[in-house]
Design an enzyme around this catalytic site. Structure first.
Site, short mmCIF file in Angstrom:
data_model
loop_
_atom_site.label_atom_id
_atom_site.label_comp_id
_atom_site.label_asym_id
_atom_site.label_seq_id
_atom_site.Cartn_x
_atom_site.Cartn_y
_atom_site.Cartn_z
N ASP A 8 0.87 -1.18 0.00
CA ASP A 8 0.00 0.00 0.00
C ASP A 8 0.90 1.22 0.00
O ASP A 8 1.67 1.45 0.92
CB ASP A 8 -0.93 -0.01 1.20
CG ASP A 8 -2.21 -0.74 0.89
OD1 ASP A 8 -2.93 -0.29 -0.01
OD2 ASP A 8 -2.45 -1.77 1.50
N THR A 9 0.76 2.02 -1.04
CA THR A 9 1.76 3.02 -1.39
C THR A 9 1.08 4.14 -2.16
O THR A 9 0.02 3.92 -2.73
CB THR A 9 2.84 2.35 -2.28
OG1 THR A 9 3.42 1.26 -1.57
CG2 THR A 9 3.93 3.31 -2.69
N VAL A 10 1.70 5.32 -2.24
CA VAL A 10 1.22 6.37 -3.13
C VAL A 10 2.36 6.82 -4.01
O VAL A 10 3.49 6.98 -3.58
CB VAL A 10 0.64 7.58 -2.36
CG1 VAL A 10 -0.65 7.20 -1.66
CG2 VAL A 10 1.65 8.14 -1.36
N MET A 22 1.85 2.34 -7.24
CA MET A 22 1.88 1.57 -6.01
C MET A 22 1.64 0.11 -6.37
O MET A 22 1.37 -0.22 -7.52
CB MET A 22 0.81 2.06 -5.03
CG MET A 22 -0.62 2.03 -5.55
SD MET A 22 -1.46 0.44 -5.42
CE MET A 22 -2.14 0.56 -3.79
#
Length: 533
Positions: A344-346, A427
């Protein structure tokens, strides 16, 4: 699903990230005279407020920055190191055979994002630090409408919050799950950001915020100490590059997994992809098979380069790929099992009207990280450290002050004269190299525009986002005949919805010949937007 039919055009720069409010914050900074780095800091701070399930002050960051003044590309590694007290023996004494994925024992690496903001600002910032954080402060104080994505992950992770942050979880107001569109405030985070704005980023590592973090972790038998936070620093690094179709593709060096894309591109360079056909079984098969080869090297070698000798120049050399290309077969799939990698990333891409460009990715690792909210701070601590191995013979074994194997990998593609051509990233943990490969081939081989390249159906090979088995997941828009052909070659094909967040949130800016002239695409699988200043 609402789709952008074509790329967004601009002659004054662009901001694109997975939450529209944060894109608007970045655009506001550009309108105020800030540069791409200023806008990136402001957008990343805002994302920590409005997309807290995927990023925040408690996470890490990696940057690629093109400086138009010096016509140079630089990398910034903003990942945190393991606590001095965290060793495999210490986990064994606590009865752990593996590092827990949630809770205070998972929060064993220093959050590096804030230090990376400060390092980038000190070197390239043009606006005042306080001005960059003010929009995020306002969003946290006044509130923002909650998205369906945040509600989905809050619902999923509610048991972890109830276990580790029951009395201080800002994402469950009054202990209840918010509704879509509900105005959510986070006064604790507003206060934390206000302090950062006033005291500077160092407060996170040596000041009152650092004291809040370490005092609380001491009460719950956590790892991080004041000394761990005070010792943290970001590192300016030289990007790794390879050539593909006449362009230079840049990635960050280990402990980032970025070199895998360079290997994949080297492997496919001799193939005529147009002859294979975009969206055909041969195309997907080749992309998956080169992924397997690259991931084998990644899993063998990727770690903190300060703790192991990584033959990185050999791994990304065309000669190395020439030898390994012989292992490829176009008629059947190679068996391989890959370890699970969360994600989980931006990802944020920004270009300003002077021609500066930023490719930056920030993450708390799993959705809501360790699910540990330090009381009074308003943000979660990352669980990136849970990806360390406790096996003393593993390349990524836990050690004090060591940075873990990292999935984060922003990218840029440069013209032969050194000017940026594409700013891109996504992501998605283990899916990040695969999605970048999809974007690069669609943009550079098949001539798609940024939005079309993003919208096209995607695949995901391996295990990620909590999957228990490795397989080839295909979005439902890929024709049944193609799925069957891949299955016939031995791929364990799994069905997915036509559009799924599992494929990541990919964003692209393609630069024109004049500064600020660009096209952008934003992933409809996200809540984002491409916004011009």
């Amino acid at each position: 699903m609402s789709l952008t039919p074509r790329s967004t055009q601009s002659t004054t720069g662009m901001v694109v990230c997975p939450q529209a409010l944060a894109s608007e914050v970045g655009a506001q900074i550009l309108r105020a005279g800030g540069n791409a780095v200023d806008a990136a800091i402001a957008a990343q701070a805002a994302l920590g407020v409005v997309y807290p399930h995927m990023t925040g002050l408690g996470g890490d960051a990696f940057w690629l920055i093109y400086d138009a003044t010096t016509e140079s590309l630089l990398g910034l590694n903003g990942s945190g190191r393991a606590a001095a007290a965290a060793t495999p023996d210490d986990f064994a004494r606590r009865g752990c055979r593996a590092i827990p994925q949630r809770g205070p024992l998972a929060a064993l690496t220093v959050p590096g994002a804030v230090a990376s903001w400060q390092a980038a600002h000190c070197r390239f910032g043009s606006l005042d630090w306080k001005q960059l954080l003010q929009p995020a402060i306002n969003l946290a104080r006044v509130g923002y409408p909650v998205t369906g994505s945040q509600i989905h992950w809050t619902r999923r992770d509610r048991p972890y919050f109830e276990q580790y942050s029951s009395s201080n979880c800002p994402f469950l107001p009054a202990g209840k799950l918010p509704q879509i569109g509900e105005q959510l405030t986070n006064p604790d985070l507003a206060n934390t950001l206000q302090r950062l704005a006033a005291a500077g980023g160092e407060d996170f590592y040596t000041g009152a915020i650092a004291q809040q973090i370490t005092d609380y972790l001491e009460t719950v038998s956590g790892w991080l100490t004041p000394e761990d936070l005070a010792a943290h620093h970001s590192d300016w690094v030289t990007p790794l590059t390879t050539t593909y179709r006449g362009y230079e593709v840049a990635q960050l060096p280990p402990n980032s997994q970025g070199f895998t894309v360079l290997q994949m591109l080297n492997l496919i360079e001799p193939f005529d992809l147009t002859a294979l056909g975009h969206g055909k079984a041969d195309y997907y098969h080749l992309m998956v098979e080169v992924t397997k080869l690259a991931f084998a090297d990644r899993d063998r070698w990727l770690t903190d380069p300060e703790f192991a000798e990584i033959p990185i120049n050999e791994l990304i050399s065309p000669a190395y790929s020439d030898r390994h290309r012989q292992l490829l077969r176009l008629d059947c799939a190679r068996p391989q099992v890959s370890p699970p990698v969360g994600g989980d990333t931006v990802y944020t891409a920004i270009v300003d009207d002077a021609g500066n460009a930023v490719s930056v990715i920030q993450s708390v690792y799993f959705d809501f990280g360790a699910a540990v909210v330090v009381p009074g701070t308003g943000f979660v601590l990352q669980n990136r450290g849970c990806f360390f191995s406790l096996d003393p013979n593993h390349i990524n074994v836990l050690a004090p002050h060591k940075r873990p194997f990292h999935t984060l990998m922003p990218a840029m593609v440069m013209h032969s004269d050194g000017r940026p051509h594409l700013v891109l990233g996504t992501m998605g943990g283990e899916g990040q190299p695969q999605t970048q490969l999809a974007l690069l081939t669609r943009l550079l081989d098949f001539g798609l525009d940024p939005q079309a390249a993003i919208n096209a159906p995607r695949w995901l090979w391996g295990r990620t986002w909590g999957d228990s088995t490795a397989g080839l997941t295909l979005e439902g828009r890929i024709p049944a005949a193609v799925r069957q052909a891949l299955s016939d070659r031995g791929h364990p094909v799994n069905a997915a919805p036509d559009w799924t967040e599992k494929m990541g949130h990919a964003h692209v800016i393609r630069l024109g010949d004049e500064p600020g002239n660009c096209q952008a695409g934003c992933d409809p699988r996200s809540d984002g937007a491409a916004i011009a200043p």
